[in-house]
Structure formats: structure tokens, C-alpha cells
Enzyme design. Sequence first.
Site, PDB file in Angstrom:
ATOM      1  N   SER A 199       0.831  -1.196   0.000  1.00 26.04           N
ATOM      2  CA  SER A 199       0.000   0.000   0.000  1.00 26.04           C
ATOM      3  C   SER A 199       0.868   1.248   0.000  1.00 26.04           C
ATOM      4  CB  SER A 199      -0.974  -0.033   1.180  1.00 26.04           C
ATOM      5  OG  SER A 199      -2.122   0.742   0.878  1.00 26.04           O
ATOM      6  N   LYS A 216     -20.450  17.912   7.696  1.00 31.10           N
ATOM      7  CA  LYS A 216     -19.358  18.192   8.621  1.00 31.10           C
ATOM      8  C   LYS A 216     -19.048  17.017   9.538  1.00 31.10           C
ATOM      9  CE  LYS A 216     -16.175  20.714  10.403  1.00 31.10           C
ATOM     10  NZ  LYS A 216     -14.941  20.951   9.636  1.00 31.10           N
TER      11      LYS A 216
END
Length: 297
Positions: free
Chosen positions: A116, A168
Site C-alpha cells: 500500500s 461536517k
Amino acid sequence: MFSRRHPILFFILMFTGIVMSSFVVISLAVMVSLSPEDLEVGEGVGVVEITGVISDSQQVIDDLKYFREMDEVKAIVLRVNSPGGGVGASQEIYRALLKTRDIKPVVTSMGGVAASGGYYAAAATDGIVANSGTITGSIGVIMGYTNFRQILDKIGLEPVVFKSGEMKDAGSPTREMSEKEQAYLQQLVSSLHDQFVRDVAEARGMELDVVRKLADGRIYTGEEAVSLGLVDRMGNLEDALEWAAELGGLEDDPEAIYPPRPKTNMIDYLMDSAAVRISSIMPQPEVGASFIYKMGQ
């Protein structure tokens, strides 16, 4: 008692033990305090290490800059033993490596795992060397968190949130996620994944569609990665050093040069070692959703 029957021999043995103990402590202190700045080095290959989870890029960037400016270093080996880590930190290392390889050749040596974010960094070098059993690949992005809604309901706690916008608190662990939020976060994951695929293809000189087919998050052995074009050669750190030396115009059996580290005394060294051991066995809290280039768990 032995000390009463043989006082002279006892004294000699005690004195010898004290001297040997002092010698061991002094030797260890010298070994810990010694840095490459204390040694004169000839021409060689610099070694920059990425070990463990990539959470911060500053040390790697500083090491690369140090070797870029060091005339004695003609090439660099990036030694990677990492399952990946943060998106931003991985990308910063990637950019620093691209900058470095424009100045000096850089070769990656993969250890046990370079997956990764660890592979993201490796892709930015001039060549990659891996062991046949190295775990690599895992090209992808993962975001995860634990939802505590049911626990809060059972104990009678009701979170109260004031927010400036609808998204948010997307991914909040204290409530269920809406379909709109799921689509929003999935789009972010997909965008970061596209960046990963694009950067690997560009740095490795591979077709975008080819990398995309390989980038479904699966891991590969080093041997498989060579056949797929993700890795260039089979070999260990010594082989990577020799390849880097060749690219840098050095003779065989190159000297490996490691970046300097701040000097420390023996007490600090033992305290730091103890802190590392304690932190490694302590459970790590999960603090909400985050995006990472890391091998799946």
C-alpha cells in the site's frame, strides 16, 4: 564462606567483574552515542529506511535531502519494511523521491512487507528489488471506523452536535450514516484511489489500465509482483546496494552510508526502548474515520 577462605581470589574475581561490567556499559554508551558524523566516509550508497506504519514523512524527507546534498553519496537505496499508512505522508514521500531521483539514482529494497503506502513510495524510485516472499501490492485506499450508536442507546447517552454544514460530521461513530453520506465518503475513497493508481502508472511507466486492474487491494508476493511489472528484480538489500552503486558509477561492494541521528546517552536510550515496548503492547484507540494507504486488516 568462599570470601573468608580465599580473600585474595575473591577480591580478584570481584574486581574483574566490576571492570568487565563497566566496559560493557561504556561500550554500549559509545555505540549508542556514535553517529555517522563521527566517522569519515568515502564514496558510497546512502540508505534511507521506511519502517513500520507511515504516519509522518518528515524524517524520510530530511534523510533524502541530506543524501542529495552529500557529495560522497552517489546513489540511494530506499529500504522499505512497511504495510503503508497515511495518505498525505505517503504522497509527500513519493514526491520527495521523484525529486531525489532527478538528482541521484534511487533503488528500493523491499523487506518482509512493502504494501500500500509502502509500495506507493517504492514506485517513485528508479528500480525495485524484492525477495520472492516479500508481501507487496495492496494498491488501494481504506477508510474505517467503529459505530457506537447501539452502545450509547443501551446506556442512555444522546450525543448533541452543532455543525456548520450537512457533511461536517459525516462518518460520525455516534449515529447511523445516511445513504448520501455513504456515497460522499465512497467518492472520496475512489478519488484517493485514482490518485494512487495514476501515480504508480506514471512513476513506473506502466499503462493506466494495467495498473488499475492490479489495484483492487490484493497483495502479491515479490515473485508475483515481478511477473506483473510492479517489481523489477528479485534480491535482497545487498543486491539493491550493488544495483544502486552501478547506477551511480561506483565500484562493486559499495559502502552503505546511513543518515546521522541525534546523539543520546545510555539512560535516554533505555528509556526510549522501554517506551517503544510499552506502546507496542498497549491497545490503540480508534478516533473516528480516516483515509489510509494501508494493507487491510
